[in-house]
Enzyme design. Structure first.
Site, PDB file in Angstrom:
ATOM      1  N   LYS A  54       0.837  -1.206   0.000  1.00 49.48           N
ATOM      2  CA  LYS A  54       0.000   0.000   0.000  1.00 49.48           C
ATOM      3  C   LYS A  54       0.868   1.249   0.000  1.00 49.48           C
ATOM      4  CE  LYS A  54      -3.817  -2.327   2.191  1.00 49.48           C
ATOM      5  NZ  LYS A  54      -4.417  -2.837   3.410  1.00 49.48           N
ATOM      6  N   GLN A  98      -5.133  -1.601   9.445  1.00 52.52           N
ATOM      7  CA  GLN A  98      -4.959  -2.929   8.847  1.00 52.52           C
ATOM      8  C   GLN A  98      -5.585  -3.995   9.749  1.00 52.52           C
ATOM      9  OE1 GLN A  98      -3.517  -3.610   5.766  1.00 52.52           O
ATOM     10  NE2 GLN A  98      -4.214  -5.707   6.147  1.00 52.52           N
ATOM     11  N   ASP A 121     -11.640   2.416   3.905  1.00 47.82           N
ATOM     12  CA  ASP A 121     -11.944   0.980   3.872  1.00 47.82           C
ATOM     13  C   ASP A 121     -13.456   0.755   3.801  1.00 47.82           C
ATOM     14  OD1 ASP A 121     -10.318  -1.178   3.627  1.00 47.82           O
ATOM     15  OD2 ASP A 121      -9.944  -1.472   5.769  1.00 47.82           O
TER      16      ASP A 121
END
Ligand code: NDP
Length: 294
Positions: A54, A98, A121
Site C-alpha cells: 500500500k 490494517q 476501507d
C-alpha cells in the site's frame, strides 16, 4: 470452451495510472496532495506485506503516505487517540487500520472512531448504512474491485443473476449492495445455505468470497458464466513450498466459465488500486471538489 482470463494485474495497473493522472491534476489545479495513513498493529507477516505494498503504490500514485506501526500490546485508548489525531490532521484524507487487529483490541470501536469522511476501507457504519441505502458512500475496496473486473466483461450488469458466496462485512455484504446498485438480481449464500451447487448453477455472475480452497467446483458453474474469485488461500505442497489458490477450482471452472479471474493476479491486485481511488475521492469530497474522473 476455455474461459477468458480477466487480467486483474493489467486492469489494476491501468486504474492506478488513471488515479495518478487525477492526483497530478488535483495538485496542479487545487494545490492538494491526497494523503493516506495506514495503521499497522503488531507484526503479522501477511499484514506487513500488504502495508508495504500500500505504501509503495500510494507513493507511486503521487499521494502522501503515512505509516504508523504500533506494538501488538498497544492500549486501546492509545490507538483511539492516534485515530483522533489522524481525523484532525489536514494532510490525511484516508485512514486505514490494517485488519485483523490483535484479539486484545476491540476492532469495531476502533473502526467506529474513524471519521466517516476518511474511512477509505468503507467499514464505518455510516458508510455501510449509506451504501445499503443506495446513497453515495466510501465502499470497501475489494468489492469495488470485483465490480470493476466484472464490468470489463459486462459493461452493464442490469438484470443479470448474480450469486455472492460469503456474507462478511468486508466483502460479501458490501458486494451485494454494489451489485444491487448495478441492478443485478442477487442471491447471497453463506455457510447455512442449502443446495449451493444448484443456486450457483443459475448464476450469470459468480462471486466466491469464502476462504475455503477450491470449494466452488467446475460443475457448479453455468456454461459461459463470469466467475470472480475473491479467495486467497495458502496451501503447502508435498515439497514444503506454499502456493496460493482461490475459492474456485480454477482448472475445472476454466473449461466451463465464459470469463474468470485467476488467483493470484485477479481480485487481489484490485484491492489496493481501489484504496487509492477511495483516498482520491475522499480528498476531493473533504475539500469540496467535484468527484474525480476515476
Ligand atoms: P470471512 O471468514 O469473514 O467470511 C467467510 C464467509 O464465507 C462467511 O460469510 C461464511 O458464512 C461463508 N462460508 C464459510 N464456509 C462456507 C461454506 N462451506 N459454504 C458457503 N459459505 C461459507 O472471510 P472474508 O469475507 O474476509 O474473506 C473471504 C475470502 O476472501 C478469504 O479467502 C480471504 O482471504 C479473501 N479476501 C481477499 C481479499 C483480496 O484482496 N483479494 C480481501 C479480503 C478477503 P457464515 O457467515 O455463515 O459464517
Amino acid at each position: 470452451m476455455t474461459a477468458r482470463i480477466i487480467d486483474g494485474k493489467l486492469i489494476a495497473a491501468e486504474l492506478r495510472g488513471r488515479v495518478a493522472d487525477e492526483v497530478a491534476r488535483v495538485r496542479r489545479e487545487h494545490g492538494i496532495t491526497p494523503g493516506l495513513a495506514v495503521v499497522l498493529v503488531g507484526s503479522d507477516p501477511a499484514s506487513e506485506v500488504y502495508v508495504r505494498s500500500k505504501h509503495k503504490q500510494t507513493q507511486a500514485a503521487g499521494m502522501a503516505s503515512f505509516e504508523y506501526k504500533l506494538p501488538a500490546d498497544v492500549a486501546q485508548h492509545d490507538l483511539q487517540a492516534l485515530i483522533g489525531e489522524l481525523n484532525r490532521d489536514s494532510h490525511v484524507h484516508g485512514i486505514l487500520v490494517q485488519l485483523p487487529l490483535p484479539k486484545s483490541l476491540h476492532a469495531e470501536t476502533i473502526i467506529n472512531a474513524i471519521d466517516p469522511a476518511k474511512d477509505v476501507d468503507g467499514l464505518h457504519p455510516h458508510n455501510a448504512g449509506r451504501l445499503a441505502g443506495g446513497s453515495a458512500a466510501l465502499s470497501p475496496c475489494t468489492p469495488l474491485g470485483c465490480i470493476i473486473l466484472t464490468k470489463t466483461v459486462h459493461p452493464s450488469l442490469e438484470g443479470m443473476n448474480a450469486i455472492v458466496i460469503g456474507r462478511s462485512n468486508l466483502v460479501g455484504r458490501p458486494l451485494v449492495q454494489l451489485l444491487l446498485n448495478e441492478h443485478a438480481t442477487v442471491t447471497i449464500a453463506h455457510s447455512r445455505s442449502r443446495h449451493l451447487k444448484q443456486l450457483c448453477a443459475q448464476a450469470d455472475l459468480v462471486y466466491a468470497a469464502v476462504g475455503k480452497p477450491e470449494m466452488v467446483r467446475g460443475d457448479w458453474i453455468k456454461p459461459g458464466a463470469t466467475v470472480i474469485d475473491v479467495g486467497i488461500n495458502r496451501l503447502s505442497g508435498p515439497d514444503g513450498k506454499t502456493r496460493l489458490v482461490g475459492d474456485v477450482a480454477f482448472d475445472e471452472a476454466l473449461k466451463v466459465a465464459g470469463a474468470i479471474t485467476p488467483v493470484p493476479g485477479g481480485v487481489g491486485q484490485m484491492t489496493v488500486a481501489c484504496l487509492l481511488v477511495n483516498t482520491l475521492r475522499a480528498a476531493c469530497a473533504i475539500h469540496g471538489l467535484p468527484p474525480p474522473g476515476v
